[in-house]
Scaffold this active site. Structure first.
Site, short mmCIF file in Angstrom:
data_model
loop_
_atom_site.label_atom_id
_atom_site.label_comp_id
_atom_site.label_asym_id
_atom_site.label_seq_id
_atom_site.Cartn_x
_atom_site.Cartn_y
_atom_site.Cartn_z
N CYS A 185 0.82 -1.21 0.00
CA CYS A 185 0.00 0.00 0.00
C CYS A 185 0.85 1.26 0.00
CB CYS A 185 -0.93 0.01 1.21
SG CYS A 185 -0.06 -0.10 2.79
N HIS A 354 -1.01 0.32 7.87
CA HIS A 354 -1.43 0.71 6.51
C HIS A 354 -0.92 2.12 6.22
CE1 HIS A 354 -3.80 0.26 2.91
NE2 HIS A 354 -4.58 1.30 3.19
#
Length: 814
Positions: A185, A354
C-alpha cells in the site's frame, strides 16, 4: 577530471592502470626479507586513480555505445585489484593511505557492490540512447513474483494495448489511483500523493522516470517492449530494465496491478495511463516482487523523486502545533508531500499497519483539516487533532530546493566476523566531520539536515537498527570545556530505528560550526553499504570529510553499569556511585599541543555521558563547573563522544554515567590522544568492605532537627554492632535532590540505649547533593548509635550507607 575526447580519457585511465600493475609487479624483485607493505601502499592509490579515471570517463558522454561494456569491465578490474591490494596490506598489519583519493575509491567500490538488489542488476544511471527500444522484441525470462491475491485470479502476463498510451501522464485534471490486488500500500499511497501534488503544483512524479520518452519528455510506447525506469537506490540514481508485460486475469481480463485513471474511471477492466503500472512493475521488480509488504511512502517518494524523506512519530514527544505550522507553510509553497502510517492498533474505519496519502490540507476557521487518500478504498477527511491521535507516524518528503547545498559520502560496515578478535564493533563506526559556514552570519541561524540511508540487497535480509549521532564542538571561545561538546540534558527520543532512511534535523548554534557525525548500528550481522547526505540552505556552505578512526595513542577499557553502580546524572545524589577512572596524560614529544578524544559505545537503549574531571585520579563525589575539563554533552542513546582540542599533561578523573539511576548496561570506553595516555578503574567508595544500607524517614515525631533545637534526641537512631575492632566509613544522603542541610553523628550507646559519648560527626550541616560522610575511622568492638538529622526538622526520606572491614549489623532502633 574532465576529458576533451574519448581517446584522451582512455589513455589516461589505461596509463594509470598499467602503472599500478607495474608497481605491484615489482614485488617479485624484492629481497625475501623485505616487507611488501611499502610497495603495496604505492600501488593502491594508483589503482584508485585508474578507477577514478575510468569512472569519470563513464560518467561523461564521450564513450561510444559499442565500447561502454569494455570500459566498464576495465573499471571493475582495477577496482577489484585495488580491493585485493588493500586487503593484503591489512592482512600484513599495514594501513592504506588516508588520502582523500582512497576514500573516493572506497566509495566507488561501495556503489558498485550496491548494484545488485534482489538478484536484479541496477547499474548507475546513464540516460538511455535514442535507439535502445529498437530491434527484436524484448521479453524477460522471469517476471516479478506475484502476490497471493493476484495468483488467486488466474494470472497471465500480456502486453498493454497500444491505444492505452493515448492516456498520458496526469498533468491536469483529477486522477485517481486504484491499488488492485497488490500487497504494497505504501508505494501506491506515495504515487497517489505525487499525482495530486503534480496537479496542484506542477511537479512531475514518476512519468519522467520511465523511458523511452517523446520529444516532450513524457513516456511513450516502446517499439520492442523494453523500458528503463530511473530510481534512486542505494545512494545513487540507477537503471531498472523491464519489459512491457503486465499481469491480467484470464477469467475476466481484469488488470491485476495498480492503475491510474482520470476521475471517475469507467470500467474495472480499464488499464488507465500505462506509465503508472509500468513504473510500479519496475519498482516491484527491484524490490522482490508484487508480494512486497511495503515500507513507508516517504521512502518510495524518495526513490522516485529524490525528495528528502522524514519520519516523525506522532506519539512520544510530538509537538503538534509546531509541526502543523511547519508543514502548512511548506505545503502552500509546494515544498512538501505528506503521508501517514497507522500502527498495530487502530480505531474503527482505519486499517492497521497501513499507509495513507494526504492530498490536501487546509484551515477552515479554527479547524485544521486534512484530505486523506486510502490506496485500497477512497478518500476521507480528518482534523489534525484526530490524525495525531489515530495515526502512528507522519511521513514528509521535502523538495530538494528547500535545502539546495549538499554533501554526500558512501561507506560500508564490515560484518562482525570480518573484525579482528579483539576489536570492539562500535569502534568500527565511521566518523565524519561536517564543516558548516553561513555566508551571512548576521542572519538567523538555520538547520542543517543529515540523512543516513542503508543500502538494501535482499527483501529477505532484515534492516539493521541504525542511529545517527551529531555532536557540535563549542569552539575556541568556550574556555570552560575546552571545545567539548555542547551539553543540553537528554536526547528527546531514542534515535535508533529499523528503517532504511533516518533524517536528523540539527539546529545550528553558530554561523561557523564543525559537527561530528557518527552513524551507528545495532545487531548488524552483514556487510552493509550506507550513504550519508548533508543538506543546507543556499546561504550555508558544506564540506563533509571522513576523519581518522583513531589518534596515535589509544586506550580502551570495558565496563558495566550495574544495579549498584548506575547512579544517574549529576543531579542525582547517587551520581558518585558511577564508574570512575584514573586517566594519566603524559607529555608528548617536543612542545607540541596535545589533543584527545573520548568515545563510549554502550547498549542502544541507555543514554550515556562521559565527563573528564580535574580529580587527580581520585573519586569525585560532587561536580562543579570549574572541575569539568571535557564533557560529551547531552546524554545520547548508545554512544557518547567528544573531541578535546587542548589537553594538558596531568592526572584526571573520568566518570561514565547513564541518565537515570538504575539504567544498566555494558559499555566500551576509548580514550585517544596525540600523547601517551593510560586509564585504570578507581575503586568505588567502600570497595572490598562489608556494606549495609539503611533507608529511613523523618516523620513529625522523629524529625528532631539540630542539637541546639532542643529535640535532637528525637531523631532516628541506627544501631550498629561490631563484633571486633573495625575500620568503618559511612555516608548519609537524601534519595532525591533537596536543599535540606543534613548531618550524621556517631555516638557510643549508653546504658538503656541512650546517646553516649560522641565519637565523630560529619561537621557543619550541609546540603551537598552527595550528602555527608564521616570518612574512615577506627572503632573498637561494641554497640554504636548513628544519628541522621536535618537542620530545620525537615520531614522526608534519607539513606545511610555503612562500610566496615569486619562483619557488622545495622538497624533502626528509634
Amino acid at each position: 577530471m574532465p576529458f576533451c575526447s574519448y581517446q584522451e580519457g582512455l589513455k589516461v585511465a589505461s596509463d594509470l592502470g598499467n602503472k599500478a600493475i607495474q608497481t605491484e609487479a615489482s614485488l617479485s624483485s624484492l629481497s625475501p626479507v623485505a616487507s611488501p607493505i611499502p610497495t603495496l601502499q604505492k600501488a593502491f592509490p594508483i589503482y584508485i586513480s585508474a578507477a577514478e579515471a575510468y569512472g569519470h570517463l563513464l560518467s561523461s558522454k564521450l564513450v561510444p555505445q559499442s565500447d561502454i561494456e569494455t570500459v566498464k569491465r576495465k573499471w571493475r578490474l582495477v577496482l577489484e585489484r585495488a580491493e585485493k591490494v588493500k586487503s593484503r596490506i591489512e592482512q600484513l598489519g599495514g594501513h592504506v593511505a588516508k588520502a582523500e583519493i582512497g576514500d573516493r575509491g572506497e566509495e566507488i567500490a561501495v556503489l558498485r557492490r550496491a548494484s545488485l538488489i534482489n538478484g536484479v542488476a541496477v547499474e548507475l544511471w546513464r540516460p538511455p540512447g535514442d535507439t535502445f527500444d529498437a530491434g527484436e522484441p524484448y521479453r524477460e525470462a522471469v517476471q516479478p513474483e506475484l502476490a497471493a491475491a493476484q495468483l488467486d485470479m488466474d494470472p497471465e502476463w500480456r502486453d498493454i494495448q497500444a491505444d492505452c498510451w493515448l492516456h498520458q501522464a496526469p498533468n491536469e485534471g483529477d486522477w485517481v489511483m486504484r491499488q488492485g490486488p497488490v500487497s504494497d500500500c505504501s508505494v501506491v499511497a506515495a504515487m497517489g500523493v505525487g499525482i495530486k501534488h503534480a496537479g496542484q503544483f506542477g511537479t512531475a512524479f514518476g512519468w519522467e522516470n520511465l523511458y523511452p520518452q517523446d520529444a516532450h519528455g513524457r513516456p511513450r510506447r516502446s517499439k520492442n517492449g523494453k523500458h528503463i525506469l530511473k530510481l534512486l537506490l542505494n545512494g545513487a540514481w540507477r537503471s531498472v530494465v523491464l519489459d512491457s508485460l503486465l499481469p491480467f486475469s484470464k477469467r475476466d481480463k481484469t488488470p491485476l496491478f495498480t492503475t491510474c485513471h482520470p476521475a471517475p474511471h469507467i470500467l474495472p477492466t480499464s488499464v488507465g495511463s500505462p506509465w503508472a503500472p509500468l513504473a510500479l512493475k519496475g519498482y516491484f521488480k527491484v524490490h522482490g516482487g508484487y508480494s512486497l509488504r511495503g515500507s513507508n511512502p516517504s521512502s518510495d517518494i524518495y526513490e522516485f523523486m529524490g525528495w528528502i524523506p522524514e519520519r516523525i512519530g506522532l506519539k512520544e514527544g510530538f509537538q503538534r502545533e509546531k509541526e502543523w505550522k511547519r508543514m502548512k507553510e511548506a505545503w502552500h509553497k509546494g515544498n512538501v508531500m505528506v503521508s501517514l502510517g497507522t500502527g498495530s492498533k487502530v480505531s474503527e474505519g482505519l486499517v492497521k499497519l497501513h499507509a495513507y496519502g494526504v492530498i490536501r490540507l487546509r484551515e477552515e476557521g479554527h479547524e485544521r483539516i486534512l484530505d486523506i487518500f486510502d490506496p485500497g478504498a477512497t478518500s476521507f477527511t480528518m482534523s489534525w487533532d484526530q490524525v495525531c491521535a489515530e495515526f502512528e507516524a507522519l511521513h514528509l518528503n521535502w523538495k530538494p530546493s528547500v535545502m539546495p547545498n549538499t554533501a554526500t559520502r558512501h561507506w560500508s560496515w564490515p560484518k562482525p566476523p570480518d573484525l579482528p578478535s579483539d576489536a570492539d564493533p562500535g569502534m568500527m563506526n565511521t566518523r565524519y566531520r561536517l564543516h558548516v559556514n553561513a555566508s551571512s552570519p548576521s542572519s538567523s541561524l538555520s538547520e542543517v539536515w543529515i540523512l543516513l540511508s542503508q543500502h538494501i540487497t535482499s527483501r529477505d535480509r532484515p534492516l539493521d537498527d541504525i542511529a545517527l549521532h551529531v555532536f557540535e564542538g563549542l569552539g575556541p571561545n568556550n574556555s570552560r570545556n575546552l571545545g567539548a561538546i555542547y551539553s543540553e540534558g537528554l536526547e528527546r527520543t531514542n534515535p535508533y530505528t529499523n528503517s532504511n532512511h533516518l533524517l536528523v534535523r540539527y539546529q545550528l548554534r553558530r554561523p561557523t560550526s564543525d559537527l561530528t557525525l557518527i552513524p551507528s548500528r545495532d545487531r548488524g550481522i552483514d556487510q552493509t553499504g550506507f550513504t550519508l547526505n548533508a543538506f543546507a540552505p543556499a546561504s550555508i556552505s558544506l564540506s563533509l570529510e571522513r576523519i581518522s578512526r583513531t589518534l596515535p595513542f589509544t586506550q580502551r577499557i570495558s565496563g558495566n553499569l550495574t544495579d549498584r553502580s548506575a547512579g544517574g546524572h549529576p543531579g542525582w545524589p547517587t551520581h558518585m556511585t558511577n564508574p570512575q577512572y584514573k586517566v594519566v596524560v603524559r607529555p608528548g614529544e617536543g612542545k607540541s599541543e596535545i589533543s584527545g578524544r573520548i568515545i563510549l559505545h554502550g547498549e542502544k537503549d541507555v543514554p550515556w555521558n562521559v565527563k573528564l574531571i580535574w580529580g587527580r585520579g581520585q573519586l569525585v563525589y560532587e561536580l562543579s563547573e570549574d572541575l569539568i575539563v571535557a564533557d560529551t554533552g547531552s546524554y545520547s542513546y548508545g554512544i557518547a563522544y567528544c573531541d578535546i582540542p587542548e589537553l594538558q599533561p596531568d592526572t584526571y578523573t573520568l566518570i561514565v554515567s547513564a541518565f537515570e539511576p538504575g539504567q544498566t548496561g555494558l559499555f566500551s570506553l576509548s580514550l585517544e590522544a596525540t600523547a601517551p595516555v593510560s586509564i585504570i578503574p578507581i575503586a568505588a567508595e567502600g570497595a572490598g568492605m562489608y556494606n549495609r544500607v539503611v533507608n529511613g524517614f523523618w516523620t513529625e515525631r522523629t524529625a528532631g532537627g539540630r542539637p541546639s533545637g532542643g529535640t535532637y534526641e528525637s531523631n532516628p537512631r541506627v544501631e550498629m554492632v561490631l563484633s571486633k575492632p573495625a575500620t568503618i566509613q559511612s555516608r548519609l544522603y537524601l534519595p532525591t535532590r533537596s536543599p535540606v542541610p543534613i548531618n550524621l553523628t556517631i555516638f557510643k550507646r549508653a546504658q538503656g540505649g541512650a546517646l553516649g559519648e560522641q565519637l565523630v560527626t560529619t561537621g557543619p550541616y550541609s546540603d551537598s547533593i552527595c550528602g555527608v560522610s564521616t570518612g574512615k575511622m577506627k572503632l573498637d568492638s561494641g554497640v554504636y548509635l548513628l544519628v541522621p538529622s536535618s537542620y530545620e526538622k525537615s520531614k522526608g526520606g534519607w539513606v545511610l550507607k555503612i562500610w566496615s572491614d569486619v562483619a557488622l549489623s545495622a538497624e533502626i532502633v528509634g
